[in-house]
Scaffold this motif. Structure first.
Motif, PDB file in Angstrom:
ATOM      1  N   ILE A   1      -9.951  -2.919  -8.971  1.00  0.00           N
ATOM      2  CA  ILE A   1      -9.894  -4.017  -9.940  1.00  0.00           C
ATOM      3  C   ILE A   1     -10.107  -5.284  -9.133  1.00  0.00           C
ATOM      4  O   ILE A   1      -9.323  -5.566  -8.222  1.00  0.00           O
ATOM      5  CB  ILE A   1      -8.510  -4.063 -10.619  1.00  0.00           C
ATOM      6  CG1 ILE A   1      -8.213  -2.734 -11.330  1.00  0.00           C
ATOM      7  CG2 ILE A   1      -8.400  -5.253 -11.562  1.00  0.00           C
ATOM      8  CD1 ILE A   1      -6.749  -2.581 -11.772  1.00  0.00           C
ATOM      9  N   ALA A   2     -11.170  -6.027  -9.424  1.00  0.00           N
ATOM     10  CA  ALA A   2     -11.446  -7.201  -8.588  1.00  0.00           C
ATOM     11  C   ALA A   2     -11.732  -8.401  -9.468  1.00  0.00           C
ATOM     12  O   ALA A   2     -12.122  -8.265 -10.630  1.00  0.00           O
ATOM     13  CB  ALA A   2     -12.627  -6.912  -7.666  1.00  0.00           C
TER      14      ALA A   2
ATOM     15  N   VAL B   1     -18.521  -8.564  -8.835  1.00  0.00           N
ATOM     16  CA  VAL B   1     -17.615  -7.405  -8.911  1.00  0.00           C
ATOM     17  C   VAL B   1     -18.412  -6.144  -9.222  1.00  0.00           C
ATOM     18  O   VAL B   1     -18.258  -5.109  -8.578  1.00  0.00           O
ATOM     19  CB  VAL B   1     -16.524  -7.636  -9.983  1.00  0.00           C
ATOM     20  CG1 VAL B   1     -15.769  -6.341 -10.287  1.00  0.00           C
ATOM     21  CG2 VAL B   1     -15.552  -8.727  -9.526  1.00  0.00           C
ATOM     22  N   LYS B   2     -19.276  -6.273 -10.216  1.00  0.00           N
ATOM     23  CA  LYS B   2     -20.075  -5.119 -10.626  1.00  0.00           C
ATOM     24  C   LYS B   2     -21.001  -4.662  -9.497  1.00  0.00           C
ATOM     25  O   LYS B   2     -21.093  -3.471  -9.205  1.00  0.00           O
ATOM     26  CB  LYS B   2     -20.904  -5.481 -11.857  1.00  0.00           C
ATOM     27  CG  LYS B   2     -21.667  -4.274 -12.359  1.00  0.00           C
ATOM     28  CD  LYS B   2     -22.217  -4.486 -13.737  1.00  0.00           C
ATOM     29  CE  LYS B   2     -23.018  -3.256 -14.139  1.00  0.00           C
ATOM     30  NZ  LYS B   2     -22.187  -2.296 -14.844  1.00  0.00           N
ATOM     31  N   ARG B   3     -21.643  -5.633  -8.863  1.00  0.00           N
ATOM     32  CA  ARG B   3     -22.555  -5.303  -7.771  1.00  0.00           C
ATOM     33  C   ARG B   3     -21.839  -4.532  -6.660  1.00  0.00           C
ATOM     34  O   ARG B   3     -22.384  -3.615  -6.058  1.00  0.00           O
ATOM     35  CB  ARG B   3     -23.187  -6.597  -7.224  1.00  0.00           C
ATOM     36  CG  ARG B   3     -24.275  -6.402  -6.209  1.00  0.00           C
ATOM     37  CD  ARG B   3     -25.461  -7.328  -6.462  1.00  0.00           C
ATOM     38  NE  ARG B   3     -24.997  -8.699  -6.709  1.00  0.00           N
ATOM     39  CZ  ARG B   3     -24.910  -9.647  -5.757  1.00  0.00           C
ATOM     40  NH1 ARG B   3     -25.269  -9.386  -4.519  1.00  0.00           N
ATOM     41  NH2 ARG B   3     -24.493 -10.877  -6.072  1.00  0.00           N
ATOM     42  N   GLY B   4     -20.595  -4.912  -6.399  1.00  0.00           N
ATOM     43  CA  GLY B   4     -19.827  -4.249  -5.341  1.00  0.00           C
ATOM     44  C   GLY B   4     -19.400  -2.839  -5.714  1.00  0.00           C
ATOM     45  O   GLY B   4     -19.032  -2.050  -4.861  1.00  0.00           O
TER      46      GLY B   4
ATOM     47  N   TYR C   1     -15.948  -8.935   0.176  1.00  0.00           N
ATOM     48  CA  TYR C   1     -15.657  -7.925  -0.863  1.00  0.00           C
ATOM     49  C   TYR C   1     -16.648  -6.765  -0.742  1.00  0.00           C
ATOM     50  O   TYR C   1     -16.270  -5.589  -0.779  1.00  0.00           O
ATOM     51  CB  TYR C   1     -15.701  -8.581  -2.250  1.00  0.00           C
ATOM     52  CG  TYR C   1     -15.929  -7.636  -3.401  1.00  0.00           C
ATOM     53  CD1 TYR C   1     -14.984  -6.658  -3.728  1.00  0.00           C
ATOM     54  CD2 TYR C   1     -17.091  -7.726  -4.180  1.00  0.00           C
ATOM     55  CE1 TYR C   1     -15.209  -5.785  -4.801  1.00  0.00           C
ATOM     56  CE2 TYR C   1     -17.314  -6.874  -5.247  1.00  0.00           C
ATOM     57  CZ  TYR C   1     -16.381  -5.897  -5.550  1.00  0.00           C
ATOM     58  OH  TYR C   1     -16.589  -5.045  -6.594  1.00  0.00           O
ATOM     59  N   PHE C   2     -17.935  -7.097  -0.560  1.00  0.00           N
ATOM     60  CA  PHE C   2     -18.921  -6.019  -0.405  1.00  0.00           C
ATOM     61  C   PHE C   2     -18.591  -5.164   0.825  1.00  0.00           C
ATOM     62  O   PHE C   2     -18.649  -3.935   0.772  1.00  0.00           O
ATOM     63  CB  PHE C   2     -20.346  -6.584  -0.305  1.00  0.00           C
ATOM     64  CG  PHE C   2     -20.794  -7.332  -1.541  1.00  0.00           C
ATOM     65  CD1 PHE C   2     -20.472  -6.856  -2.823  1.00  0.00           C
ATOM     66  CD2 PHE C   2     -21.527  -8.516  -1.450  1.00  0.00           C
ATOM     67  CE1 PHE C   2     -20.884  -7.546  -3.968  1.00  0.00           C
ATOM     68  CE2 PHE C   2     -21.940  -9.202  -2.586  1.00  0.00           C
ATOM     69  CZ  PHE C   2     -21.606  -8.716  -3.846  1.00  0.00           C
ATOM     70  N   SER C   3     -18.248  -5.841   1.937  1.00  0.00           N
ATOM     71  CA  SER C   3     -17.861  -5.092   3.151  1.00  0.00           C
ATOM     72  C   SER C   3     -16.687  -4.179   2.870  1.00  0.00           C
ATOM     73  O   SER C   3     -16.656  -3.032   3.303  1.00  0.00           O
ATOM     74  CB  SER C   3     -17.403  -6.031   4.263  1.00  0.00           C
ATOM     75  OG  SER C   3     -18.407  -6.909   4.611  1.00  0.00           O
ATOM     76  N   LEU C   4     -15.694  -4.707   2.183  1.00  0.00           N
ATOM     77  CA  LEU C   4     -14.508  -3.900   1.895  1.00  0.00           C
ATOM     78  C   LEU C   4     -14.904  -2.646   1.130  1.00  0.00           C
ATOM     79  O   LEU C   4     -14.479  -1.541   1.474  1.00  0.00           O
ATOM     80  CB  LEU C   4     -13.494  -4.734   1.106  1.00  0.00           C
ATOM     81  CG  LEU C   4     -12.197  -4.033   0.701  1.00  0.00           C
ATOM     82  CD1 LEU C   4     -11.010  -5.006   0.763  1.00  0.00           C
ATOM     83  CD2 LEU C   4     -12.267  -3.409  -0.681  1.00  0.00           C
TER      84      LEU C   4
ATOM     85  N   THR D   1     -12.807  10.050  -4.338  1.00  0.00           N
ATOM     86  CA  THR D   1     -14.054   9.299  -4.457  1.00  0.00           C
ATOM     87  C   THR D   1     -13.727   7.878  -4.900  1.00  0.00           C
ATOM     88  O   THR D   1     -12.644   7.616  -5.427  1.00  0.00           O
ATOM     89  CB  THR D   1     -14.998   9.934  -5.500  1.00  0.00           C
ATOM     90  OG1 THR D   1     -14.251  10.054  -6.725  1.00  0.00           O
ATOM     91  CG2 THR D   1     -15.458  11.308  -5.073  1.00  0.00           C
ATOM     92  N   LEU D   2     -14.686   6.972  -4.681  1.00  0.00           N
ATOM     93  CA  LEU D   2     -14.449   5.578  -5.043  1.00  0.00           C
ATOM     94  C   LEU D   2     -15.027   5.329  -6.432  1.00  0.00           C
ATOM     95  O   LEU D   2     -16.194   5.632  -6.684  1.00  0.00           O
ATOM     96  CB  LEU D   2     -15.112   4.666  -4.008  1.00  0.00           C
ATOM     97  CG  LEU D   2     -14.683   3.203  -4.046  1.00  0.00           C
ATOM     98  CD1 LEU D   2     -13.184   3.065  -3.880  1.00  0.00           C
ATOM     99  CD2 LEU D   2     -15.398   2.419  -2.954  1.00  0.00           C
TER     100      LEU D   2
END
Lengths: 339, 339, 339, 339
Positions: free
Chosen positions: C99-100, C118-121, C320-323, C337-338
């Motif tokens: 949840i971001a 958020v969606k892109r990540g 955020y993308f790195s995380l 799974t993520l």
């Protein structure tokens, strides 16, 4: 000790717990409840930390001790309160005692000047650290043996009793030679090797509560000293660590009546460390007296802004004199006298 | 150091603060705000606990330190991470090290049996206490020198390195003779006399965080050891004391990355003490690895229900073997290897 | 419930306790120990806070509850873990959900920009506060209903599910209209009136742990919601208040496996609030996954230094993308799974 | 606000901080130290939580606020202490007020019996909960409006003023209709929606400190009420949550003088909740008076062992009468009278 079994514990689990309890020398007593079974282990459970390990058995949910873990410091063994005679001055009697002085002995002149102020204000005990436990290795660490000699000189001049801290086992003898009461600081409350050494002396010990210690642990640390044969222990509440940041510590005055119900030992309060602010010392000294404390430990310094340590929580002499005057009506209202 | 003046501070109060700051060797710098004045004291404020005492001056509301109080343990002086070579095994490198063994050495058979289990599981370090800090004087206090000899024998048989605790300054030499790493327990984290003695050795020291010590105090205690010349300090997070009662301590894993940002010293985690429950050791060991710990310290016992101490938090051998297997994918996911 | 009698309790005291226990509908069971007597009250003690009052009877030293105080949230009643279906996305299953979003909805542009990030990540849930609980009445209090509309627009554009906080009973309906999951903030964890209202809905509720709430109290607050018929509760560990000051809160990851053993409800972690520092979010997100969390709640903001609130703990998009990339190997190592 | 730059901050980082500060409407003031640079932001920083977000800028190590975050509750704006007139009885004046009664209103007979006891003992205020915040949904939740009616009847018969709790925004009007003082419980101290609603009334509000709240947060919650125009706020210290388990809460009496230095609002103490044990209420009531409290809130119950809640901390009538007698000399020693 009560062993609570899990809801799903099998009869074999319960039998095994009973067997282990009996092997350890207790009688086992089963109580079958609606949802689960409880096993009571009857016998003296003090010193039986090993019963705790029963939690590791299959089917056990928890282990609940019933008896207090201490003996000698407890009220059950000795109902009347302990009075400690420090060379003619009693701590724990009707008289409330005040211990005053600087955080650290900084110089001969400083400690003698302050000793005379302490005496003039009416207190009978002089505090002052010669060995200083400091968070930073770069902070002033105390004058060590020279500081002890200065304290002795201040005592000779004023007749005050000296209270000073020992930090390490190998200095105990030296400190004992100079001090009327040996102080154990909060950070050393669970230095068990030191406590055992002090238990072998016959000098009064002032044991400060650790910042992180429960009342029960505090009493257990006193028990270490009594268990070695030294019954002259004075407990000192000095504030505990909490989330609150407006004061350096949170003075736990609840602990005064709690301790008095559990133990016969005298208990005093240090509102200087317990607040960390000189401007809170007077109200909290009053509150300590009203909560039933047997004494107060107060930091004073003629020039707080030049103090090597704890300047901000030290009273200047005139405020110390005011404090000694202003607490008197409260001391009287408690049916006591000021030492 | 920034000194914040009260709103009602007089010009004379401000002048006096400036004068005192300059007398202490700092440059004073005034900032007049809308509602109050702030005085910045420019100069090296480390080791200058005396500046704290400025809070006692008239018109001062607060004193805010700017620099970190430590030097040698800090990242500012030494950017690269410290690797500690324990006789050929590195702590603080790419390899994550596991230290395993019983809370206490209980007998020759026990420690040798466990050492062989530890080795079989793949850990390279054996823990075991010969001197035990116990809350109660009536609890098992350790086998002392005999325990050290048993640890040495276990090392000879297995090749494991030995980690064991020292509780008191006068035992340091003896413990150093037997241990590969000397452990300082949580209750002694601020036993400054002991820290100074250890600082004079050239043996690795494993310093456990006090139950109620901030990260800053933890680093200051390490600084005591480094300041005496011993740079081989391994920090160990083992849980702090909070209001939560479902676990014995609250494992503060935040502290791992916090310490790694502030200090170059390696940091490991003890999930056995940090939870107090064997059934939480595996998930928290995994979490410790994922948080970036350099190692784990794990209590194991073949018969936890008979352990002299800490039975409930000890893993039985098969669970220790599972742990060593189950953490491997996480260790790999962190780009590290298991020591 | 076990009632421990004082050593000096008289036979009449014991008889009276037995009589009261039986009057309250329990069977009393006496165990006479060496030093004191214990009375077990057998019967269902949940909801029987009144038994606590027995401590007020003469001769009683303490009352020890045996059963857990909750029913519906507990594992004893429902062994299998609860999976919560949020419109097709499962929380509490094999998939770990993220949840971001920002602390507060600040403007239409801001929330839409962030939703797209958020969606892109790869996260499936968007967080954002329209009603903000702020310590100061002078701080930004949220865009209220307008903020809810912006969230709905962001959802429409991205397909993300919306998680947003309700602060007050009279807004529940309005928030429920816009949110996919209704959040209860830490300060409202014991706002029992609000919990009861939410229990009457059939919408998922994300309940944050109070800063100074025990795990047991946390579960009791969830029990309030379930007791009204709403079984869709997601628990969120977000750090507790301790003495440590290097982080805003102390993230209590012990709580993850503790809760999983006691309850069947899913539990996620908020490392942004749990640390208060963006530079600790990544390591603690990893640690949360490794501890077994079912999800993560992460604050992000494209311009943290301009955020209306909590800027310091927000990740910029690239972090955020790195995380999202860096936690993947850990998620896999946990056999999950993520989302 | 002082922004401390990292040692490695570049000139560009510093320039950027200055630019952002000025964009937010402050004057920036640079202080270049030996090891690092500090930027002071001069201007009114209250309500400027956004400055906190500057910590997110490159090169910034920390942000230190200088001003207190409250205005209306503070001493800087209003030096003289606030006296609150409750229909002719003053709280915050020379007279110390006692509020006594049961935890919960349990029946018409109970509350009338107790009200007569309260009156006989000399207190002028009756407490009693009609809406009860309970940790468990299965515990007694209060008689609600019926309870309010019973309180009103007790007031009519005795002339006592009524203090009762409101738990939820939508009951405020109803409670206000019956109560002379509306109480906000500890768990609702940061229920900001409720605080705002109460700020719109002109009835006195008794605000209890949250178990987990700092003094500063406590004052900020009062500020919420004053900011809406209701200046009649009475603060109540009732114990904070710490690691200590021998008492239900740790009564923080330091908070009394701390609050009195920061704020003009009256402050009372609840030693019943602050200790959780009837046998500590008397000593802590005395200590509260000595610390400077303006009043006491005491739980009493004629049959504590039958109380629906909080029996163990309630005084039986004869102990309440003793308390009223025994605190008198202390009240007099403080130069005050008993209300």
């Amino acid at each position: 000790m009560v062993i609570v079994m899990k809801q799903e514990a099998s009869p074999a689990d319960i039998d095994h717990v009973v067997e282990v309890i009996e092997r350890l020398g207790y009688r086992a007593h089963l109580i079958r409840g609606v949802e689960r079974t409880v096993v009571a282990a009857v016998g003296d459970e003090r010193g039986k930390a090993r019963l705790e390990s029963l939690r590791a058995l299959a089917g056990v949910e928890g282990v609940v001790p019933i008896l207090k873990p201490y003996k000698l410091v407890g009220r059950e063994l000795k109902r009347e309160r302990t009075e400690i005679d420090v060379d003619g001055v009693i701590i724990g009697g009707r008289e409330i005692q005040v211990i005053a002085g600087p955080c650290s002995v900084e110089s001969r002149e400083q400690i003698i000047e302050i000793a005379e102020i302490v005496k003039r204000g009416g207190a009978k005990f002089l505090r002052g650290g010669a060995y200083k436990p400091r968070t930073s290795p770069y902070s002033f660490q105390g004058l060590e043996e020279k500081g002890l000699e200065m304290l002795a000189e201040a005592r000779d001049r004023t007749g005050l009793k000296v209270v000073t801290e020992v930090m390490d086992g190998h200095n105990v003898e030296r400190v004992a030679q100079y001090a009327d009461i040996i102080q154990v600081g909060a950070r050393n409350m669970q230095n068990f090797a030191l406590l055992k050494t002090l238990g072998k002396l016959r000098k009064p010990v002032l044991l400060k509560r650790g910042m992180m210690s429960t009342v029960e642990e505090f009493l257990m640390s006193a028990e270490y000293i009594l268990a070695e044969g030294n019954y002259k222990v004075i407990l000192c509440e000095r504030g505990i660590r909490t989330f609150e940041t407006s004061t350096r510590s949170t003075l736990d005055l609840n602990a005064i009546p709690v301790i008095q119900k559990l133990s016969h030992l005298p208990v005093i309060v240090d509102p200087s460390h317990g607040t960390g602010r000189w401007d809170l010392v007077l109200p909290m000294a009053k509150a300590s007296v009203a909560a039933g404390a047997d004494g107060l430990m107060i930091e004073i310094h003629p020039h707080p802004e030049e103090a090597f340590s704890d300047g901000y929580q030290s009273l200047v002499p005139k405020r110390y004199f005011s404090l000694m005057t202003e607490i008197k009506p409260l001391v009287a209202a408690m049916g006591r006298t000021l030492g």
